[in-house]
Write a protein that holds these residues in place. Sequence first.
Motif, mmCIF file in Angstrom:
data_model
loop_
_atom_site.group_PDB
_atom_site.id
_atom_site.type_symbol
_atom_site.label_atom_id
_atom_site.label_comp_id
_atom_site.label_asym_id
_atom_site.label_seq_id
_atom_site.Cartn_x
_atom_site.Cartn_y
_atom_site.Cartn_z
ATOM 1 N N TYR A 39 -18.470 22.701 -6.105
ATOM 2 C CA TYR A 39 -18.617 21.267 -5.841
ATOM 3 C C TYR A 39 -17.298 20.671 -5.351
ATOM 4 C CZ TYR A 39 -19.345 16.293 -7.077
ATOM 5 O OH TYR A 39 -19.427 14.926 -7.067
ATOM 6 N N THR A 40 -16.219 20.980 -6.048
ATOM 7 C CA THR A 40 -14.947 20.328 -5.759
ATOM 8 C C THR A 40 -14.357 20.797 -4.436
ATOM 9 O OG1 THR A 40 -14.596 20.347 -8.161
ATOM 10 C CG2 THR A 40 -12.754 19.691 -6.805
ATOM 11 N N VAL A 41 -14.466 22.091 -4.134
ATOM 12 C CA VAL A 41 -13.920 22.615 -2.879
ATOM 13 C C VAL A 41 -14.636 21.991 -1.683
ATOM 14 C CG1 VAL A 41 -13.731 24.679 -1.436
ATOM 15 C CG2 VAL A 41 -13.087 24.793 -3.848
ATOM 16 N N VAL A 42 -15.968 21.968 -1.716
ATOM 17 C CA VAL A 42 -16.736 21.407 -0.596
ATOM 18 C C VAL A 42 -16.506 19.899 -0.498
ATOM 19 C CG1 VAL A 42 -19.063 21.039 0.314
ATOM 20 C CG2 VAL A 42 -18.452 23.234 -0.716
ATOM 21 N N PHE A 43 -16.458 19.222 -1.619
ATOM 22 C CA PHE A 43 -16.192 17.788 -1.635
ATOM 23 C C PHE A 43 -14.847 17.480 -0.990
ATOM 24 C CE2 PHE A 43 -15.043 13.961 -4.442
ATOM 25 C CZ PHE A 43 -15.697 13.064 -3.622
ATOM 26 N N ALA A 44 -13.827 18.242 -1.350
ATOM 27 C CA ALA A 44 -12.492 18.013 -0.790
ATOM 28 C C ALA A 44 -12.471 18.194 0.722
ATOM 29 C CB ALA A 44 -11.483 18.953 -1.448
ATOM 30 N N ALA A 45 -13.115 19.243 1.211
ATOM 31 C CA ALA A 45 -13.082 19.527 2.645
ATOM 32 C C ALA A 45 -13.948 18.561 3.443
ATOM 33 C CB ALA A 45 -13.537 20.964 2.903
ATOM 34 N N MET A 46 -15.049 18.083 2.856
ATOM 35 C CA MET A 46 -15.971 17.197 3.564
ATOM 36 C C MET A 46 -15.542 15.731 3.543
ATOM 37 S SD MET A 46 -18.736 18.345 5.086
ATOM 38 C CE MET A 46 -19.796 16.889 4.972
ATOM 39 N N LEU A 47 -14.677 15.351 2.594
ATOM 40 C CA LEU A 47 -14.301 13.947 2.458
ATOM 41 C C LEU A 47 -13.693 13.390 3.740
ATOM 42 C CD1 LEU A 47 -12.625 13.336 -1.021
ATOM 43 C CD2 LEU A 47 -14.421 11.982 0.035
ATOM 44 N N ILE A 48 -12.865 14.186 4.398
ATOM 45 C CA ILE A 48 -12.077 13.671 5.511
ATOM 46 C C ILE A 48 -12.936 13.402 6.745
ATOM 47 C CG2 ILE A 48 -10.035 14.077 6.936
ATOM 48 C CD1 ILE A 48 -9.156 16.001 4.550
ATOM 49 N N PRO A 49 -13.762 14.349 7.216
ATOM 50 C CA PRO A 49 -14.609 14.024 8.365
ATOM 51 C C PRO A 49 -15.700 13.009 8.039
ATOM 52 C CG PRO A 49 -15.174 16.191 7.527
ATOM 53 C CD PRO A 49 -13.914 15.765 6.819
#
Length: 479
Positions: free
Chosen positions: A74-84
């Motif tokens: 959850y946290t890894v995908v959330f971190a990477a997706m937040l910016i775009p």
Amino acid sequence: MTPHAPGAQAAAVPLAASPAAARTALPWPVFWIASVAVFLVSLDSTMLFAAFAALRQAFPGVSAAELSWVLNAYTVVFAAMLIPAGGLADTHGRKRVFMVGVALFLAASAACGLAGDVQWLIAARVLQAVGAALLTPASLSIVLAAFPVEKRAVVVSLWGAVGGLAAAVGPSLGAFVVDGAGWPWAFYLNLPVGGLALWFAASRLPASARGEKRQRVDGVGMALLMLAVGAVALGIVQADAPHWSRADVAACLLTGAVALASFIAWARHTPAPLVDLKLFQHRSYRWVNLATLAFGTAFAMMFFGVFFYLTALWHYPLPRAGLAITPGPLLVMPTALVGGRLAARLGHRPLLLAGAGLFAASGLWFWIVPGMEPAYLTQWLPGLVLSGLGVGLVLPSLSAAAVSRLPPAHYAVGSAVNQATRQVGSVLGVALTVLLVGAAGVQRADFSLLYGGYVALALLTALCSLPVDTRPPRAPARD
């Protein structure tokens, strides 16, 4: 920032649209509608700390390292997706993206609760993270658009405090929910609250115009960032695994380092990077993000470690452990509100230093004072009070300080990068906690290593806060 970078225009729309938005919707109802969804996102990032033991029982034969991916996927995908996601909100409209994010988050929450095996649960958590990432920057943009310029510094601090409060109360609330209704209800709890937020959003939130340009999403950058963070976390949690050799762990960590270097190289040369490295030319922003990484790691270690200590060494049942943790989180919101007012006069640096100092003192207390025999009032409560005060000062101040000196055009993406940095810290904190105290038969000495690291990271947060601009935050310039 390059003109086509994801999120590059994220601040421009809310800043320009704020007078119109203020005329069409009352600011505070808009704030609370947007913040409820963010509250659920932050709640889910820590509630599973309390559910970890229940998940072990529900999925026998699955190692602690494997179960850690229920949190970390959850946290890894959330971190990477937040910016775009900020750029997607610009392109398709903030309200539209917010509502899609909430709907996806709720659907994935239901799928998590229905999971019959760990693989299904991890896959549903990935989908949940995508929804969370879509709604979070859209929520901040909606809030900014609803308030006049002169109130935005206070509102951003309060928005950050809502997320900090949710992350802080997640373990306590999770303990009662999991013990009383079972681990699936840690996810089902999102459905009624999120459903109300979605309904109010449809009827109350002002619509925003779509951007004229289609934003490119840097898929290569996202993949490299996920690989970098995921490989490092995997290497940490598997460091003591019997079927992993030192060469395997070293190869995993090296893969993460190479992926991170590749991510930076890619960001320097691609025309539309996931992260515009020019953001880090701003001195305060650069140091605030380093402080955020350190504090995010320590924050996860503190909460996850508390549950392991109370249940494994003091043999507290889960509801009692949840109740024992509650005084610290209850201090977060009032402390954040007082801190926000002080920051408007003093700047963020004094609050960051004071909060990091209090958080380090709490880690030192937990490191030295509690023994093997339960003595809650004298051995545990003082450390919780120190931690609650520290979190209440630091978390909102990091969110606000990250963007207070950026140019308006970098405001939204700067906030997204800062939130992503905190999530990366959480991944590392969970991985380190599982490595140090996640095994069966954990001993008091193992917690000394955990709390020693917690203190060191809190002090590193203070050190990184020293170069932060100490002037009171300025309101973003009018377009």
